[in-house]
Design an enzyme around this catalytic site. Structure first.
Site: not given
Ligand code: M6R
Length: 614
Positions: A2, A27, A76, A102-103, A486, A490, A493, A509, A609
């Site tokens: 949020c 966010r 969020w 937020n929290g 990674e 990508k 997400e 395995h 984010k």
């Molecule tokens: O801001 P941070 O690097 O701590 O965020 C960690 C993850 O939330 C972040 O890397 C997330 O996995 C990415 N947005 C994925 O693309």
């Protein structure tokens, strides 16, 4: 997560708050709301909307609420479905005060039950609403806003950054911060409060961050801050870096695409910034050169993409410095048995520097007297303030939820640091260290050349083909395995495609059972001939089960290229830097698949984010 925004000053709060919220929508974005003290009626007016912020904007355009003191929120959802009822701001029983938050209030159910027992009426399913009811209760008893805040924070468990607005104190807002970030922007006879400085969008030149466990009465011309014991504290205002408040798409369809293209320059800036530190590196990083020489272990902490960068860096540190290195997920590390060790260097990686899981681990480590170095992209972040020292990546603002340039700059900084430590410990010569810095820049060139060579093929042919598949397997070995993790993240997400990354050696395995002609297998090769041979065997296992191979290979790896339906070929480069060379094409491919599937890309569903709750 949020985001909260508040304004107090001489201008209309609504448009300023909506503008601030639009910059923070990254966010969290499932509902939003705005409240202000109506100039005419002197009462609180409020409008809420489900969905994107644009829905709230439309409602407020039709029926404006005018007032110079206001609060706003994009949500969020964590507690309670996205709905108008659950959107913030939330009110007390008499609609005389409201809060945005937020929290997470962890003990909200106990508090809510107790307050309901005393006759409080709740209107939402959120944890947030208890904040304003607890405050209402305490304010009625103490008749002092300061005392009421102190009594409220005593009862709240969890993390929170919130802003309260009170009808009977119409010239100020109350900002309260525990763990979640909150900052105040100072303009000419006006103040803003927000979760992130981006909200101030060129409106202010100075910003101050609420220290941990503090609250403040914020009026147009003054800020009066206290700690949770009621002692006065000073907020330190500093100049705001203009770059961080003016991020735009600059003609690109999405922030993600723009950020993919910025990587060569971001790597260059990161290397330049690291090397400009010279001997001051040790002072900045909070660890002396002597202590650095004595280190026996490196432990890296992070989440998501930052954790993947850490997994990749395990190879840099172990193979270049000879120091045993492991990268752990912050959310897991925190709940494992902890063994304090004096000769361990912890590196906490976070693009935002605000990730709650990572910050909680840092706090635990610092309580045990451990040395923690922050690696982050945001100089003003909580992570920088809470670690013993820091090293900055120079990616610039990363607006798309999916990390791209943050990832490559983290890898570049970690590679650079491993070489610097190796040099300090006498493992490599100065010449070799300088060569390594140049090699990083070459890797950045390869990244960009890869995009230029393959983007047409990807956008015109491959994306529409691969957009038809619902599952993918990603394989890598050695350093290309965390890279595969990674790539799979990508695709998940931004394209909402189930994808699983495996170490290629694990295929037989179990996962080999999944291979058929409906599941593309994306293989990330390795420049080392011995590792390549093993990857080739794995590719043969896939091919003989009619698996469709898409490979990222290196020059001369003809056998793998022949087995593949499609192959991207990269110049041979040191294995440690091979992941940087492959990154641009990997990201463009995932972006193009997501686009072909009609996905939102910059703001994927259910994600935020900056994940400022555990
Ligand atoms: O801001 P941070 O690097 O701590 O965020 C960690 C993850 O939330 C972040 O890397 C997330 O996995 C990415 N947005 C994925 O693309």
């Amino acid at each position: 997560m949020c985001s909260v925004v508040g304004y107090v000053g001489h201008r209309q709060s609504c448009s300023l708050i909506l503008d601030g919220l639009s910059r923070l929508e990254y966010r969290g974005y499932d509902s939003s709301g705005f409240a202000c003290i109506d100039t005419q009626t002197r009462h609180l007016g409020c409008t809420k909307a489900v969905g994107r912020l644009s829905n709230l904007v439309q409602l407020l355009q039709k029926e404006p609420i005018n007032g110079n003191v206001g609060i706003g929120h994009t949500r969020w959802s964590t507690h309670g479905i996205p709905s108008e009822r659950n959107a913030h701001p939330h009110f007390d029983c008499h609609k005389k005060m409201a809060v945005v938050h937020n929290g997470i209030i962890e003990n909200y159910q106990i508090l809510k039950a107790a307050l309901q027992g005393e006759g409080h009426l709740f209107s939402s399913d959120t944890d947030t609403e208890v904040i304003v009811h607890v405050f209402e209760q305490e304010y009625a008893q103490t008749e002092s806003a300061k005392e009421a805040v102190l009594r409220t924070v005593e009862q709240l468990q969890g993390a929170y950054a919130c802003v309260l607005i009170l009808e009977d104190q119409p010239d100020k807002l109350i900002g309260i911060r525990k763990s979640s970030p909150l900052c105040v922007g100072r303009g000419k006879n006006e103040m803003f409060i927000a979760s992130d400085v981006l909200a101030f969008s060129g409106q202010v030149e100075e910003v101050a961050f609420f220290p941990q466990e503090t609250f403040a009465f914020v009026a147009a011309d003054a800020v009066e801050a206290y700690d949770f014991l009621g002692n006065p504290v000073s907020l330190f205002f500093e100049k705001l870096d203009a770059l961080w408040i003016t991020a735009e798409k600059e003609g690109h369809e999405h922030f993600m695409l723009k950020e993919i293209y910025e990587q060569k320059s971001a790597i260059y800036k990161t290397v330049a910034s690291c090397s400009s530190l010279g001997a001051s590196l040790w002072e900045k990083s909070g660890i002396s050169s002597d202590a650095m020489k004595a280190i026996k272990r490196i432990k890296i902490i992070g989440c998501g993409t930052s954790w993947h960068a850490g997994r990749i860096a395990e190879f840099f540190f172990e193979e270049t410095t000879g120091i045993s290195t492991t990268a752990a997920l912050a959310s897991e590390f925190r709940y494992r048995t902890f063994f304090p060790e004096s000769d361990t260097l912890y590196i906490a990686i976070s693009q935002s520097g605000e990730t709650a899981d990572t910050l909680e681990v840092v706090r635990m480590l610092r309580q045990h007297g451990q040395t923690v170095l922050a690696l982050t992209n945001v100089a003003s972040s909580t992570l920088v303030r809470e670690c013993g020292g820091f090293l900055l990546t120079q990616a610039g603002p990363e607006m798309a939820v999916a990390s791209t340039k943050a990832f490559t700059t983290q890898i570049a900084a970690l590679y650079w640091l491993s070489q610097r430590i190796a040099y300090e410990r006498g493992k490599i010569t100065q010449e070799a260290f300088e060569h390594a810095q140049d090699a990083l820049l070459v890797a950045g060139e390869f990244l960009e050349n890869g995009i230029d060579s393959y983007k047409h093929q990807i956008f015109e042919k491959l994306a529409s083909f691969y957009a038809n598949f619902e599952t993918f397997i990603f394989l890598g070995r050695h350093i290309s395995y965390p890279f595969a993790l990674e790539a799979a993240l990508k695709l998940k997400e931004i394209a909402y495609v189930f994808s699983q990354a495996y170490p290629a050696g694990e295929l037989k395995h179990g996962p080999l059972a999944l291979v058929d002609d409906q599941t593309p297998v994306c293989i990330f090769s390795h420049p080392d001939p011995a590792i390549y041979q093993k990857i080739l065997s794995n590719a043969q296992e896939v091919a003989s089960r009619k698996g469709r191979i898409l490979s990222f290979s290196f020059e001369g790896q003809k056998e793998l290229q022949t087995l593949s339906e499609h192959s991207f070929i990269f110049p041979t480069i040191h294995p440690h830097l091979s992941v940087i060379a492959m990154t641009g094409v990997m990201q463009i491919l995932m972006y193009a698949i997501a686009k072909a599937r009609g996905c939102e890309i910059d703001r994927p569903r259910n994600l935020a984010k900056s994940v400022t709750v555990e």
